[in-house]
Motif scaffolding. Structure first.
Motif, PDB file in Angstrom:
ATOM      1  N   TYR A 267       0.279  10.164  -4.015  1.00  0.00           N
ATOM      2  CA  TYR A 267      -0.629  11.087  -3.321  1.00  0.00           C
ATOM      3  C   TYR A 267      -0.586  10.893  -1.806  1.00  0.00           C
ATOM      4  N   GLY A 268       0.052   9.809  -1.352  1.00  0.00           N
ATOM      5  CA  GLY A 268      -0.135   9.348   0.015  1.00  0.00           C
ATOM      6  C   GLY A 268       0.492  10.179   1.114  1.00  0.00           C
ATOM      7  N   PHE A 269      -0.101  10.041   2.301  1.00  0.00           N
ATOM      8  CA  PHE A 269       0.535  10.472   3.550  1.00  0.00           C
ATOM      9  C   PHE A 269       1.385   9.302   4.054  1.00  0.00           C
ATOM     10  N   ILE A 270       1.089   8.136   3.477  1.00  0.00           N
ATOM     11  CA  ILE A 270       1.827   6.916   3.826  1.00  0.00           C
ATOM     12  C   ILE A 270       2.568   6.466   2.572  1.00  0.00           C
ATOM     13  N   TYR A 271       3.857   6.310   2.713  1.00  0.00           N
ATOM     14  CA  TYR A 271       4.695   5.898   1.584  1.00  0.00           C
ATOM     15  C   TYR A 271       4.637   4.378   1.437  1.00  0.00           C
ATOM     16  N   VAL A 272       4.550   3.918   0.191  1.00  0.00           N
ATOM     17  CA  VAL A 272       4.601   2.475  -0.069  1.00  0.00           C
ATOM     18  C   VAL A 272       5.832   2.196  -0.917  1.00  0.00           C
ATOM     19  N   ASP A 273       6.648   1.298  -0.434  1.00  0.00           N
ATOM     20  CA  ASP A 273       7.871   0.953  -1.164  1.00  0.00           C
ATOM     21  C   ASP A 273       7.517   0.029  -2.336  1.00  0.00           C
ATOM     22  N   LYS A 274       7.067   0.666  -3.395  1.00  0.00           N
ATOM     23  CA  LYS A 274       6.709  -0.089  -4.613  1.00  0.00           C
ATOM     24  C   LYS A 274       7.010   0.834  -5.788  1.00  0.00           C
ATOM     25  N   HIS A 275       7.557   0.280  -6.853  1.00  0.00           N
ATOM     26  CA  HIS A 275       8.047   1.125  -7.951  1.00  0.00           C
ATOM     27  C   HIS A 275       7.537   0.626  -9.306  1.00  0.00           C
ATOM     28  N   ASP A 276       7.719   1.503 -10.295  1.00  0.00           N
ATOM     29  CA  ASP A 276       7.132   1.201 -11.599  1.00  0.00           C
ATOM     30  C   ASP A 276       7.849   0.082 -12.366  1.00  0.00           C
TER      31      ASP A 276
ATOM     32  N   THR B 275     -12.510  13.670   2.205  1.00  0.00           N
ATOM     33  CA  THR B 275     -11.638  12.496   2.157  1.00  0.00           C
ATOM     34  C   THR B 275     -10.550  12.733   1.110  1.00  0.00           C
ATOM     35  N   TRP B 276      -9.340  12.821   1.585  1.00  0.00           N
ATOM     36  CA  TRP B 276      -8.161  13.057   0.726  1.00  0.00           C
ATOM     37  C   TRP B 276      -7.975  11.885  -0.218  1.00  0.00           C
ATOM     38  N   TRP B 277      -7.630  12.170  -1.474  1.00  0.00           N
ATOM     39  CA  TRP B 277      -7.421  11.085  -2.417  1.00  0.00           C
ATOM     40  C   TRP B 277      -6.093  10.373  -2.150  1.00  0.00           C
ATOM     41  N   GLY B 278      -6.156   9.059  -2.068  1.00  0.00           N
ATOM     42  CA  GLY B 278      -4.941   8.263  -1.961  1.00  0.00           C
ATOM     43  C   GLY B 278      -4.141   8.595  -0.713  1.00  0.00           C
ATOM     44  N   PRO B 279      -4.722   8.397   0.487  1.00  0.00           N
ATOM     45  CA  PRO B 279      -3.979   8.682   1.714  1.00  0.00           C
ATOM     46  C   PRO B 279      -2.765   7.770   1.866  1.00  0.00           C
ATOM     47  N   ILE B 280      -2.762   6.694   1.101  1.00  0.00           N
ATOM     48  CA  ILE B 280      -1.595   5.817   1.007  1.00  0.00           C
ATOM     49  C   ILE B 280      -1.279   5.733  -0.487  1.00  0.00           C
ATOM     50  N   ASP B 281      -0.008   5.684  -0.855  1.00  0.00           N
ATOM     51  CA  ASP B 281       0.358   5.655  -2.280  1.00  0.00           C
ATOM     52  C   ASP B 281      -0.319   4.479  -2.982  1.00  0.00           C
ATOM     53  N   ILE B 282      -0.909   4.762  -4.140  1.00  0.00           N
ATOM     54  CA  ILE B 282      -1.589   3.703  -4.909  1.00  0.00           C
ATOM     55  C   ILE B 282      -1.276   3.898  -6.397  1.00  0.00           C
ATOM     56  N   VAL B 283      -1.807   3.030  -7.221  1.00  0.00           N
ATOM     57  CA  VAL B 283      -1.584   3.124  -8.669  1.00  0.00           C
ATOM     58  C   VAL B 283      -2.378   4.305  -9.224  1.00  0.00           C
ATOM     59  N   SER B 284      -1.750   5.124 -10.047  1.00  0.00           N
ATOM     60  CA  SER B 284      -2.458   6.253 -10.663  1.00  0.00           C
ATOM     61  C   SER B 284      -3.469   5.742 -11.691  1.00  0.00           C
ATOM     62  N   ALA B 285      -4.658   6.343 -11.686  1.00  0.00           N
ATOM     63  CA  ALA B 285      -5.678   5.926 -12.660  1.00  0.00           C
ATOM     64  C   ALA B 285      -5.288   6.382 -14.062  1.00  0.00           C
ATOM     65  N   GLY B 286      -4.762   7.601 -14.147  1.00  0.00           N
ATOM     66  CA  GLY B 286      -4.487   8.177 -15.458  1.00  0.00           C
ATOM     67  C   GLY B 286      -3.282   7.543 -16.132  1.00  0.00           C
ATOM     68  N   THR B 287      -2.174   7.476 -15.407  1.00  0.00           N
ATOM     69  CA  THR B 287      -0.934   7.024 -16.043  1.00  0.00           C
ATOM     70  C   THR B 287      -0.542   5.603 -15.651  1.00  0.00           C
ATOM     71  N   GLY B 288      -1.168   5.071 -14.609  1.00  0.00           N
ATOM     72  CA  GLY B 288      -0.808   3.728 -14.152  1.00  0.00           C
ATOM     73  C   GLY B 288       0.506   3.701 -13.385  1.00  0.00           C
ATOM     74  N   GLU B 289       1.019   4.870 -13.046  1.00  0.00           N
ATOM     75  CA  GLU B 289       2.307   4.914 -12.341  1.00  0.00           C
ATOM     76  C   GLU B 289       2.153   4.768 -10.829  1.00  0.00           C
ATOM     77  N   LEU B 290       3.204   4.290 -10.207  1.00  0.00           N
ATOM     78  CA  LEU B 290       3.352   4.350  -8.749  1.00  0.00           C
ATOM     79  C   LEU B 290       4.135   5.605  -8.395  1.00  0.00           C
ATOM     80  N   ALA B 291       4.907   6.105  -9.349  1.00  0.00           N
ATOM     81  CA  ALA B 291       5.762   7.275  -9.090  1.00  0.00           C
ATOM     82  C   ALA B 291       4.936   8.524  -8.822  1.00  0.00           C
TER      83      ALA B 291
END
Ligand code: BG6
Length: 480
Positions: A442-451, A423-439
């Motif tokens: 990881y996704g194959f699906i882009y989410v229009d959401k920004h930091d 299972t690929w991590w973050g098949p859709i863009d999500i919040v990074s655990a380490g940095t908390g960024e959206l930038a």
């Protein structure tokens, strides 16, 4: 022999509740530890605040709004051909304070809907009981896993969700990347040892005694959950989850080889040795003595560990490091584990060293050691994606990473490893655990959401969406 994956090999993606759901304070949910952590970046660490600061940005509060958009997202996963989706349940959606008299029905009902939606699409859910979060109230009152009281709270939560979802979920994992609790980088998300601390996550330091005691409580809690599952729900399969950061000796100097063996034990083997074999490994005695660790155990703990061994082994795999004794190592990056830079490997923009051959090596090492089925439940590449003039995201770097890791898995299967899913991590863009960024996407699906908080939350398919679709349709054969 032909290099191919078994019939029924699970292909899919992995998410964590706190990184995607959002809706942090609706329908009776209580705050979890991640809700007290601000957004950061590669250069600027996230910060823990005891109270929610109205001026600060807490990216997990909204996530990518999976809570309201799960139907659209799961339909897109199905379009890629997923046969498995790894999700976690937010403990504080079920027990807002961790030890409430009754579970929160609205929270339980939400996951009913999510699991039903998976099944309607022919997707098997695999559920992490605790993915880097616990109810903030428990963290504050008990200093997270420092206290034994939390074991009972966790087992009660497990017994509630096992009973509720017994017909909907058959695959379970206890703690996400439990082994990160052994290092200072896991004090927040793994063991929640946060009481009395405010400030940058990087400054949250705890002693080895505190860390390993907390880890002992988690290992006992995990074993009790496994035993409960085995006793009451024979249809369940329940696994561990380790963050596998492979390391190599920096040189062939025997001192480096020994240092690397110690690091591999500390960082990769210690927890899984307990969870798979049912007892502390022989090397723990000396490690504890030399690091001033004296575990407090209750009568029965060792028997519980022995009775709660897992059915299968799961890991996350992103990178590798090197370990040496010559004091001249340049350091590489990671979100929880750090080691030396390897001159033979490229790295992502966040400094994570890309090593597909290391995955083959790791899978062989794990299987040689435990001889139980293995599932890769996280693998992926965080990158800064650009939307092109044609309105699409072209991400050849992600496709290359994916293909090379699938190729390495195929080799490992041919080596004899019993690999049952990916299972690929973050098949859709999500919040990074380490940095908390959206930038860091990881996704194959882009989410229009920004930091900066802007974005429509609209979803769209990247090029990698179609590459993974082809891989799945061919059961890993088509890497074109
Ligand atoms: C793993 C975690 O460590 O790595 C995930 O289980 C995390 O929760 C993933 O998101 C990727 O790390 P990051 O820091 O890039 O989000």
């Amino acid at each position: 022999m032909e290099k191919r994956f078994s019939e029924g090999f699970f292909w899919g993606g992995a998410l964590a509740a706190n990184q995607c759901e959002g809706a942090w304070d609706v329908d009776g949910r209580g705050p979890s530890v991640d809700d007290h952590v601000t957004g950061g970046s590669f250069e600027r660490p996230r910060e823990i605040t005891a109270a929610i600061d109205p001026q600060a940005f807490y990216p997990n509060h909204d996530g990518i709004d999976f809570y309201r958009r799960y139907e659209e997202d799961i339909a897109l996963f199905a379009e890629m051909g997923f046969t498995m989706l790894r999700l976690s349940i937010s403990w504080s959606r079920i027990f807002p304070n961790g030890d409430d008299a009754e579970p929160n029905e609205a929270g339980l009902a939400f996951y009913d809907r999510v699991f039903e939606c998976c099944r309607e699409h022919g997707i098997e859910p695999i559920v992490t009981l605790s993915h880097y979060e616990m109810p903030w109230s428990l963290a504050e009152r008990y200093n997270g896993w420092a206290s034994r009281e939390v074991i009972d709270c966790f087992v009660r939560y497990c017994s509630t969700v096992f009973a509720r979802y017994r017909d909907k979920v058959h695959w379970w994992l206890t703690f996400n990347e439990i082994n990160n609790g052994a290092s200072d980088h896991g004090n927040l998300l793994s063991t929640s040892l946060v009481r009395g601390f405010e400030g940058p996550v990087s400054e949250l330091k705890r002693t080895p005694q505190e860390r390993y005691q907390a880890l002992h409580h988690q290992l006992v809690a995990s074993a009790l959950a496994v035993r409960l599952a085995h006793e009451k729900y024979p249809q369940f399969k329940i696994g561990n989850m380790d963050c596998f950061i492979l390391s190599y000796p920096a040189t062939c100097d025997p001192a480096d080889v020994l240092a690397n063996q110690a690091e591999m034990r500390r960082s990769n083997w210690f927890c899984s040795d307990v969870q798979v074999r049912g007892h502390y490994p022989s090397y723990a005695r000396r490690y504890f003595r030399e690091n001033g660790i004296e575990l407090h155990m209750e009568p029965g703990d060792l028997a519980d560990l022995a009775a709660g061994t897992v059915d299968f082994y799961t890991l996350s795999y992103y990178m590798s490091n090197i370990v040496g004794t010559h004091g001249d190592l340049e350091m590489a990056q990671g979100n929880m584990t750090f080691g030396g830079k390897n001159p033979y490997l490229p790295a992502t923009e966040w400094g994570w060293q890309i090593d597909p051959a290391g995955l083959r090596f790791a899978l062989n090492e794990i299987y040689d050691r435990y001889e139980i089925p293995i599932m890769i439940v996280e693998n992926g590449m965080g990158a800064r994606d650009e939307v092109s003039e044609d309105g699409l995201v072209h991400d050849p770097y992600r496709i290359d990473y994916l293909r090379r890791h699938v190729e390495a898995m195929r080799e490992a299967v041919d080596d004899g490893v019993d690999l049952i899913g990916y299972t690929w991590w973050g098949p859709i863009d999500i919040v990074s655990a380490g940095t908390g960024e959206l930038a860091k996407r990881y996704g194959f699906i882009y989410v229009d959401k920004h930091d900066d908080g802007t974005g429509t939350l609209a979803r769209s398919r990247k090029d990698s969406f179609y590459a993974y679709q082809r891989i799945i349709a061919s059961n890993g054969a088509d890497l074109s």
